[in-house]
Design an enzyme around this catalytic site. Structure first.
Site, PDB file in Angstrom:
ATOM      1  N   SER A 129       0.834  -1.213   0.000  1.00 21.04           N
ATOM      2  CA  SER A 129       0.000   0.000   0.000  1.00 21.04           C
ATOM      3  C   SER A 129       0.858   1.249   0.000  1.00 21.04           C
ATOM      4  O   SER A 129       0.569   2.226  -0.707  1.00 21.04           O
ATOM      5  CB  SER A 129      -0.932   0.002   1.218  1.00 21.04           C
ATOM      6  OG  SER A 129      -1.901  -1.028   1.117  1.00 21.04           O
ATOM      7  N   CYS A 140      -7.936  -5.159   3.424  1.00 24.34           N
ATOM      8  CA  CYS A 140      -7.702  -3.741   3.683  1.00 24.34           C
ATOM      9  C   CYS A 140      -9.004  -2.968   3.833  1.00 24.34           C
ATOM     10  O   CYS A 140      -8.979  -1.775   4.139  1.00 24.34           O
ATOM     11  CB  CYS A 140      -6.847  -3.136   2.563  1.00 24.34           C
ATOM     12  SG  CYS A 140      -5.160  -3.779   2.543  1.00 24.34           S
ATOM     13  N   SER A 182       4.161  -6.663  -3.054  1.00 28.63           N
ATOM     14  CA  SER A 182       4.121  -6.867  -1.611  1.00 28.63           C
ATOM     15  C   SER A 182       4.708  -8.227  -1.272  1.00 28.63           C
ATOM     16  O   SER A 182       4.325  -9.248  -1.866  1.00 28.63           O
ATOM     17  CB  SER A 182       2.677  -6.777  -1.102  1.00 28.63           C
ATOM     18  OG  SER A 182       2.624  -6.968   0.291  1.00 28.63           O
ATOM     19  N   THR A 187      14.940   2.904   8.266  1.00 31.36           N
ATOM     20  CA  THR A 187      15.929   1.867   7.999  1.00 31.36           C
ATOM     21  C   THR A 187      15.297   0.701   7.251  1.00 31.36           C
ATOM     22  O   THR A 187      14.228   0.216   7.634  1.00 31.36           O
ATOM     23  CB  THR A 187      16.528   1.354   9.323  1.00 31.36           C
ATOM     24  OG1 THR A 187      17.071   2.465  10.037  1.00 31.36           O
ATOM     25  CG2 THR A 187      17.601   0.318   9.074  1.00 31.36           C
TER      26      THR A 187
END
Length: 370
Positions: free
Chosen positions: A70, A319, A195, A233
């Site tokens: 997303s 989602c 993803s 990071t």
């Protein structure tokens, strides 16, 4: 419990889990640190990026790591739209897209961009006449996924690419559901999103492709990570796990496509007259995906009854959790609210067996004869 919700997420494979653990133990340093362990972590991160880029047929510096698919959708579209705003502010998409695409477009609309939605037919395919009629001189980006997670219909990407590029419009495609499941040609698009957790790798990692031919303006300025695309990071162990998961997926892709299409055909033939297929037929849809209307049932109630018996199915994109009403994608196909509420989704994965499919068919039959 038997799992049939692979479009929502997948379990980590043993190979990905072992790779993640090894990397987390040995290459835990921040890749931007300049000491020896940081340099070592950076070397491995660059190696993983190179292996991923090689599998996708793109350059290393065209791959960016994000926190999710997303986020990859958001950053790709927003960074390119901001970079192109001097050329125009008109954007195109379709209403069958993932919620992260639709919310990104709503955000850009709040920032002064104009948004139009191209029509789709009842199978979920883009209506080319609608697309051509909505293209303007100031249209800069169009985002159309290779396949909707709720409908499963495959878009005709080569034709869409030819039309959009002929008009000088950048083409972004959400490929989260497609990567490793069907062949993908990234030369047809300018940006794409993926993803890791849809491919038996960890949650919390997205992958974004942006062609090096295009300039982007990051959502946040003065950040150092990922070529300036985002702060934070990089999760090197997750990248390592995704790398081996992707390489494995590319090897077994053809075999799984055939197996899953066989499962699709078997399930539909056994449940004829009891369910209605949403979208296109088996040959024109994601091979592991079935969107179904359960005649005479609320999809939500049918899902709960399946869960009680021991089968995990879905009623739409995860989602959308917490939202009431049927998926917006089904309304875009022209279905009434009452009919769309009969929707359920069944998706297969590499671990799915013949026994699992037999169990699911028997579960459906048991419920549908009530």
């Amino acid at each position: 419990m038997r799992y049939f919700d692979y479009s929502s997420t997948s379990p980590m494979s043993e190979e990905a889990l072992q790779t993640y653990t090894t990397c987390a133990k040995e290459y835990y340093a921040n890749p931007l640190s300049v000491h020896r362990l940081g340099v070592q972590a950076d070397w491995h991160l660059n190696d993983y990026r190179h292996r991923i880029a090689s599998q996708l047929g793109v350059k290393d510096d065209e791959i960016f790591f994000t926190g999710s698919g997303s986020e990859a959708n958001f950053l790709a579209i927003v960074s390119l739209a901001n970079a192109l705003s001097h050329k125009g502010t008109h954007l195109l998409t379709i209403k069958t897209e993932h919620p992260s695409i639709l919310s990104t477009y709503q955000y850009l609309k709040s920032q002064g961009f104009e948004v139009d939605y191209v029509d789709v037919d009842q199978q979920g395919c883009v209506c080319l006449t609608s697309l051509l009629s909505q293209i303007r001189k100031d249209t800069i980006i169009c985002s159309i996924g290779m396949a909707s997670s709720e409908i499963g219909t495959l878009q005709n990407i080569d034709i869409l690419s030819e039309i959009l590029h002929r008009h000088g419009i950048l083409f972004h495609s959400d490929c989260v559901q497609a990567l490793g499941k069907i062949p993908i040609d990234l030369t047809q698009v300018d940006a794409a999103s993926f993803s890791a957790h849809k491919l038996y790798a960890p949650k919390g990692l997205g992958i974004m492709y942006v062609s090096g031919e295009h300039h982007f303006k990051p959502f946040l300025s003065h950040v150092r990570h990922e070529y300036g695309m985002r702060p934070g990071t990089v999760d090197t162990p997750a990248v390592a796990a995704f790398t081996v998961a992707l390489e494995h997926a590319m090897i077994v892709q053809g075999k799984l496509m055939n197996r899953h299409q066989r499962f699709q055909t078997q399930l539909l033939s056994e449940l004829t007259d009891r369910v209605t297929l949403v979208g296109c037929g088996v040959q024109e849809r994601l091979p592991f995906h079935l969107g179904l209307f359960i005649n005479g049932w609320s999809g939500q109630q049918f899902m709960l009854e399946c869960d009680r018996i021991g089968a995990c199915i879905a009623v739409g994109s995860a989602c959308r959790a917490g939202q009431s009403g049927p998926p917006e994608s089904l309304r875009a196909l022209g279905y009434s609210k009452d009919f769309a509420e009969q929707y359920v989704r069944v998706t297969f994965g590499e671990p799915t067996t013949e026994e699992d499919i037999s169990f699911l068919i028997n579960t459906f039959k048991t419920l549908l004869i009530r």
